[in-house]
Write a protein that holds these residues in place. Sequence first.
Motif, PDB file in Angstrom:
ATOM      1  N   GLY A   1     -13.795   1.351 -20.184  1.00  0.00           N
ATOM      2  CA  GLY A   1     -14.478   2.046 -19.108  1.00  0.00           C
ATOM      3  C   GLY A   1     -14.010   1.759 -17.702  1.00  0.00           C
ATOM      4  O   GLY A   1     -14.335   2.507 -16.782  1.00  0.00           O
ATOM      5  N   ARG A   2     -13.246   0.681 -17.487  1.00  0.00           N
ATOM      6  CA  ARG A   2     -12.833   0.352 -16.124  1.00  0.00           C
ATOM      7  C   ARG A   2     -11.586   1.130 -15.728  1.00  0.00           C
ATOM      8  O   ARG A   2     -10.603   1.179 -16.468  1.00  0.00           O
ATOM      9  N   LEU A   3     -11.597   1.703 -14.512  1.00  0.00           N
ATOM     10  CA  LEU A   3     -10.436   2.433 -14.025  1.00  0.00           C
ATOM     11  C   LEU A   3      -9.259   1.503 -13.773  1.00  0.00           C
ATOM     12  O   LEU A   3      -8.100   1.908 -13.925  1.00  0.00           O
ATOM     13  N   GLU A   4      -9.516   0.263 -13.383  1.00  0.00           N
ATOM     14  CA  GLU A   4      -8.424  -0.682 -13.158  1.00  0.00           C
ATOM     15  C   GLU A   4      -7.647  -0.920 -14.457  1.00  0.00           C
ATOM     16  O   GLU A   4      -6.417  -0.988 -14.457  1.00  0.00           O
ATOM     17  N   ASP A   5      -8.372  -1.077 -15.563  1.00  0.00           N
ATOM     18  CA  ASP A   5      -7.708  -1.283 -16.843  1.00  0.00           C
ATOM     19  C   ASP A   5      -6.961  -0.027 -17.284  1.00  0.00           C
ATOM     20  O   ASP A   5      -5.894  -0.108 -17.908  1.00  0.00           O
ATOM     21  N   ALA A   6      -7.517   1.145 -16.962  1.00  0.00           N
ATOM     22  CA  ALA A   6      -6.826   2.398 -17.278  1.00  0.00           C
ATOM     23  C   ALA A   6      -5.516   2.493 -16.498  1.00  0.00           C
ATOM     24  O   ALA A   6      -4.477   2.877 -17.050  1.00  0.00           O
ATOM     25  N   ALA A   7      -5.551   2.118 -15.225  1.00  0.00           N
ATOM     26  CA  ALA A   7      -4.337   2.149 -14.406  1.00  0.00           C
ATOM     27  C   ALA A   7      -3.289   1.193 -14.952  1.00  0.00           C
ATOM     28  O   ALA A   7      -2.092   1.515 -15.005  1.00  0.00           O
ATOM     29  N   ALA A   8      -3.717   0.028 -15.355  1.00  0.00           N
ATOM     30  CA  ALA A   8      -2.777  -0.957 -15.901  1.00  0.00           C
ATOM     31  C   ALA A   8      -2.133  -0.439 -17.177  1.00  0.00           C
ATOM     32  O   ALA A   8      -0.919  -0.603 -17.392  1.00  0.00           O
ATOM     33  N   LEU A   9      -2.928   0.196 -18.045  1.00  0.00           N
ATOM     34  CA  LEU A   9      -2.397   0.737 -19.286  1.00  0.00           C
ATOM     35  C   LEU A   9      -1.387   1.841 -19.012  1.00  0.00           C
ATOM     36  O   LEU A   9      -0.303   1.886 -19.613  1.00  0.00           O
ATOM     37  N   GLY A  10      -1.718   2.763 -18.094  1.00  0.00           N
ATOM     38  CA  GLY A  10      -0.810   3.854 -17.773  1.00  0.00           C
ATOM     39  C   GLY A  10       0.488   3.372 -17.162  1.00  0.00           C
ATOM     40  O   GLY A  10       1.578   3.818 -17.546  1.00  0.00           O
ATOM     41  N   LEU A  11       0.409   2.445 -16.205  1.00  0.00           N
ATOM     42  CA  LEU A  11       1.613   1.943 -15.546  1.00  0.00           C
ATOM     43  C   LEU A  11       2.483   1.170 -16.533  1.00  0.00           C
ATOM     44  O   LEU A  11       3.714   1.315 -16.547  1.00  0.00           O
ATOM     45  N   SER A  12       1.860   0.370 -17.375  1.00  0.00           N
ATOM     46  CA  SER A  12       2.615  -0.404 -18.369  1.00  0.00           C
ATOM     47  C   SER A  12       3.275   0.504 -19.399  1.00  0.00           C
ATOM     48  O   SER A  12       4.357   0.202 -19.913  1.00  0.00           O
ATOM     49  N   ALA A  13       2.610   1.618 -19.716  1.00  0.00           N
ATOM     50  CA  ALA A  13       3.174   2.552 -20.690  1.00  0.00           C
ATOM     51  C   ALA A  13       4.395   3.270 -20.149  1.00  0.00           C
ATOM     52  O   ALA A  13       5.309   3.613 -20.910  1.00  0.00           O
ATOM     53  N   GLN A  69      -8.187   8.721  -9.934  1.00  0.00           N
ATOM     54  CA  GLN A  69      -8.698   7.681  -9.055  1.00  0.00           C
ATOM     55  C   GLN A  69      -8.122   6.314  -9.428  1.00  0.00           C
ATOM     56  O   GLN A  69      -8.012   5.424  -8.588  1.00  0.00           O
ATOM     57  N   SER A  70      -7.759   6.159 -10.704  1.00  0.00           N
ATOM     58  CA  SER A  70      -7.353   4.841 -11.190  1.00  0.00           C
ATOM     59  C   SER A  70      -6.115   4.314 -10.473  1.00  0.00           C
ATOM     60  O   SER A  70      -6.050   3.121 -10.137  1.00  0.00           O
ATOM     61  N   TYR A  71      -5.131   5.164 -10.208  1.00  0.00           N
ATOM     62  CA  TYR A  71      -3.910   4.669  -9.563  1.00  0.00           C
ATOM     63  C   TYR A  71      -4.141   4.299  -8.094  1.00  0.00           C
ATOM     64  O   TYR A  71      -3.318   3.588  -7.512  1.00  0.00           O
ATOM     65  N   THR A  72      -5.211   4.767  -7.498  1.00  0.00           N
ATOM     66  CA  THR A  72      -5.509   4.327  -6.131  1.00  0.00           C
ATOM     67  C   THR A  72      -5.947   2.869  -6.109  1.00  0.00           C
ATOM     68  O   THR A  72      -5.999   2.247  -5.043  1.00  0.00           O
ATOM     69  N   ARG A  73      -6.235   2.283  -7.269  1.00  0.00           N
ATOM     70  CA  ARG A  73      -6.703   0.905  -7.359  1.00  0.00           C
ATOM     71  C   ARG A  73      -5.616  -0.055  -7.823  1.00  0.00           C
ATOM     72  O   ARG A  73      -5.903  -1.167  -8.277  1.00  0.00           O
ATOM     73  N   LEU A  74      -4.363   0.364  -7.693  1.00  0.00           N
ATOM     74  CA  LEU A  74      -3.276  -0.458  -8.199  1.00  0.00           C
ATOM     75  C   LEU A  74      -3.134  -1.779  -7.448  1.00  0.00           C
ATOM     76  O   LEU A  74      -2.688  -2.780  -8.030  1.00  0.00           O
ATOM     77  N   GLU A  75      -3.493  -1.818  -6.163  1.00  0.00           N
ATOM     78  CA  GLU A  75      -3.435  -3.104  -5.462  1.00  0.00           C
ATOM     79  C   GLU A  75      -4.389  -4.103  -6.121  1.00  0.00           C
ATOM     80  O   GLU A  75      -4.023  -5.275  -6.331  1.00  0.00           O
ATOM     81  N   ALA A  76      -5.578  -3.654  -6.465  1.00  0.00           N
ATOM     82  CA  ALA A  76      -6.527  -4.543  -7.148  1.00  0.00           C
ATOM     83  C   ALA A  76      -6.015  -4.909  -8.536  1.00  0.00           C
ATOM     84  O   ALA A  76      -6.201  -6.042  -9.006  1.00  0.00           O
ATOM     85  N   SER A 111       0.829  -1.209   0.000  1.00  0.00           N
ATOM     86  CA  SER A 111       0.000   0.000   0.000  1.00  0.00           C
ATOM     87  C   SER A 111       0.860   1.254   0.000  1.00  0.00           C
ATOM     88  O   SER A 111       0.513   2.262  -0.637  1.00  0.00           O
ATOM     89  N   SER A 112       2.017   1.209   0.688  1.00  0.00           N
ATOM     90  CA  SER A 112       2.903   2.372   0.684  1.00  0.00           C
ATOM     91  C   SER A 112       3.524   2.583  -0.686  1.00  0.00           C
ATOM     92  O   SER A 112       3.738   3.723  -1.118  1.00  0.00           O
ATOM     93  N   LYS A 113       3.806   1.489  -1.380  1.00  0.00           N
ATOM     94  CA  LYS A 113       4.313   1.624  -2.753  1.00  0.00           C
ATOM     95  C   LYS A 113       3.274   2.310  -3.633  1.00  0.00           C
ATOM     96  O   LYS A 113       3.599   3.188  -4.432  1.00  0.00           O
ATOM     97  N   VAL A 114       2.026   1.898  -3.485  1.00  0.00           N
ATOM     98  CA  VAL A 114       0.956   2.543  -4.248  1.00  0.00           C
ATOM     99  C   VAL A 114       0.861   4.020  -3.878  1.00  0.00           C
ATOM    100  O   VAL A 114       0.670   4.892  -4.734  1.00  0.00           O
ATOM    101  N   GLY A 115       1.023   4.333  -2.608  1.00  0.00           N
ATOM    102  CA  GLY A 115       0.972   5.725  -2.172  1.00  0.00           C
ATOM    103  C   GLY A 115       2.059   6.583  -2.775  1.00  0.00           C
ATOM    104  O   GLY A 115       1.857   7.780  -3.028  1.00  0.00           O
ATOM    105  N   GLN A 116       3.224   5.988  -3.044  1.00  0.00           N
ATOM    106  CA  GLN A 116       4.336   6.755  -3.606  1.00  0.00           C
ATOM    107  C   GLN A 116       4.090   7.186  -5.048  1.00  0.00           C
ATOM    108  O   GLN A 116       4.684   8.154  -5.517  1.00  0.00           O
ATOM    109  N   VAL A 117       3.225   6.475  -5.782  1.00  0.00           N
ATOM    110  CA  VAL A 117       2.972   6.831  -7.184  1.00  0.00           C
ATOM    111  C   VAL A 117       1.655   7.574  -7.364  1.00  0.00           C
ATOM    112  O   VAL A 117       1.262   7.875  -8.480  1.00  0.00           O
ATOM    113  N   ASN A 118       0.984   7.878  -6.260  1.00  0.00           N
ATOM    114  CA  ASN A 118      -0.262   8.638  -6.309  1.00  0.00           C
ATOM    115  C   ASN A 118      -0.015  10.092  -5.927  1.00  0.00           C
ATOM    116  O   ASN A 118       0.726  10.386  -4.987  1.00  0.00           O
ATOM    117  N   GLN A 119      -0.659  10.970  -6.642  1.00  0.00           N
ATOM    118  CA  GLN A 119      -0.628  12.404  -6.341  1.00  0.00           C
ATOM    119  C   GLN A 119      -2.059  12.895  -6.514  1.00  0.00           C
ATOM    120  O   GLN A 119      -2.353  13.732  -7.350  1.00  0.00           O
TER     121      GLN A 119
END
Length: 753
Positions: A301-313, A322-329, A15-23
């Motif tokens: 339409g899913r934020l989880e898929d948007a987060a995955a695309l952004g992180l992979s890019a 909001q999408s990066y807050t769901r990186l654990e999922a 969760s702290s790792k996720v917090g480091q990439v969220n702004q």
Amino acid sequence: MSLSIAERLAALSLSSKVGQVNQRLKGWEAVRWVDGAPQVTDVLRAEVDRFGGLGALYGVLRADPWSAVRWGTGIPPERSAEAYAAVQEHVDRCGDGLPVLFVEEAPHGLMGLGGTTLPVNLALGAGMDPALTRELGAAVAAEARERGTHLLLVSGLDVLRDPRWGRAEECFSEDPALAALLVEATVQGMQGAGAGERIDAQHVAVVAKHLAGQGAGIGGRNGSGAPLGPRELGEIHLRPAYAAARAGVAGFMSAYNDIDGVPCTGSRELLTGTLREAWGWDGIVMSDGGAVDRLSLAVGGRLEDAAALGLSAGVDLSLWDQSYTRLEAVLEEGLVAEAALETAVTRVLRLKERLGLFDDAPAEPAADEQWPSARARETAVLAERAARQAVIVLEDGGHLPLSARRIAAVGPNADDLDALLGDYTPPRPPEEPGAATVRAALVERLGADAVPHARGSDLRTPRGEAALAEVTAAAARAEAAVVVLGGTSRRSYDDEFAENGAADGPASDTTNGEGVDLAAVALPEAQLDVVRAARAAGAGPVIAVVVDGRPRALTDLAALADAVLLVPFPGPSGGRAIVEVLLGEGGNGLLPATLPRADGLQPVSHDQRLEAPRAYIDQPQVRGPLLGAGLPAAVRAEVSGADGPVRAADLAGGATVAVTVQVHHARPEPVSVPVVVYGRRHEPGILPRTRTVLAAGRHEVPAGGGEVVVELGLDALGSWADGTPQAVPVRLEVWAEPVLTPPAGAVTVQVVA
């Protein structure tokens, strides 16, 4: 003993790792100024509880109508460090204790209460002075760092390809070489360190925005798609980014737009393939505000898929998403591997290390109970210099300098300080030393009785015949009339805003800024009527001054006025700078972008290819004054000489070709003038552009004229087809006059195999 980045990463929970990439938070909502002291809010507490820490926090100091922060309610400038300290103290006590990265906007000065407002980038493009641009960058960085800021978001990558775009003012130029020159100077000044080097306590990290192609949106609409081929992308839109990367910029901000259907924020080819693999750059990529969430449009339409695309890019740090807050999922679903998250976290931690935030005794921000601080006052002096350089004399008609002792100051921008400032500007302080409108500056020189004034119209709408009659009466009482027209990026605390702060509702008189795109760029008829009213007085010359943040079609205006000046938003001291030029004491700016001759003729950039030479049936001429126009008629330049052919291999190894520019002028004193060298490339198999800028810079020329030697290296002579300079066989015609066709005296430079 300081821990390594790997050791710090290993100590973090998921969760702290996720917090480091969220702004995700807006800083002005996370810290409040209450009873003379900063207080963290429940919003911040919940975020720290959720992630066990806080990677970065945007906008603690941001003050503008969108944040609703103003003087009296926001954080006083001299107390900024206390506000940041309150956040860090809470994270130390309740979270993982890692230092928070404090991020602020600075497109033309720090966007906080008391931040020194500079001329906009388009004005610096008119000045063409990389040395001054570097000084300004260093001054803004020092001013921000003394308040505790670590990282500034800085415009400069966008290349102005369509004057309808409201954010044109944030661009340095329509030409990629000039944009690259000035963005590189900005990064060097602000960071004070090369690639990978430690950024000291007098400088800040820079995230340069926006990557890439945002200046080429369809129809000039903000965030619209950029239908660019790979050569156009490389030659025009990646060149400033490459210059920033070469200067060691700490970060890039991915743009809202797509390129040929692929969103920049989700483009692995751009954010990883180009930046990291091709260029060898290794900083952080930050998304534009909410841009990762927008990727949901491309993934169903899913934020989880948007987060995955952004992180992979390759997006390392989100902004308001909001999408990066769901990186654990996202990890639990196996959409990306945890290694991708750890790579992003590592980059964020490395930036904090580069800034010295892990030092056992980090440098404390300077305490200064007075504002403006001594450093801020020094910045203001530099800004005044830049404002003087930004004034462009398009036509003087033999009437400048003015010798009149009674001068009317009329028009909608004649006495409007906000109209000088540009977008992303904090509220002005109650008293601002050095600030002056054109009318106020004339009053300083001539006295109030000698400067009759009338507004005449608003920027987009008329005020009626009575208002125009006041203009005629004012001009009749003077020996000359200065009619100040143009646009404004003024925002109101009553305006409606989109989630990213762009205008999202009716703005009665705003004509520029993010979200304020125009279909028509000719001056409105209401403003031309003011010029006609001044002309009707018949008392003396009518001098038109256009203060604006975008190229305008000025054909009709030129037919009405005796002289025309164009001034990209010059900042609070701009009125004084304009009056100095009117009285013969400064100026010498050049157009950083070509003007269209009429509505419906954009884009008309000076470097269009030769495959479309015909104009429209109803508009035989599409271009007005070209990029580079504006030197007074008394100054002319010509180019001569060259070192002869240069081998491509030698050019790639650092060889240069010297050309000499002879600058002639009739003034009895040295003059500071921009010198531009143009070229037309003839590369086998490629349609040539009409011309490109090979080199630009400001030079001090002795009385009567003198020589300027310009070295043309790989950047100027190489191919930029993939966004990096490559030495290839090519023949170039080189000249220094602001004309489209190589003149008879053009020099030929040959690069051979």
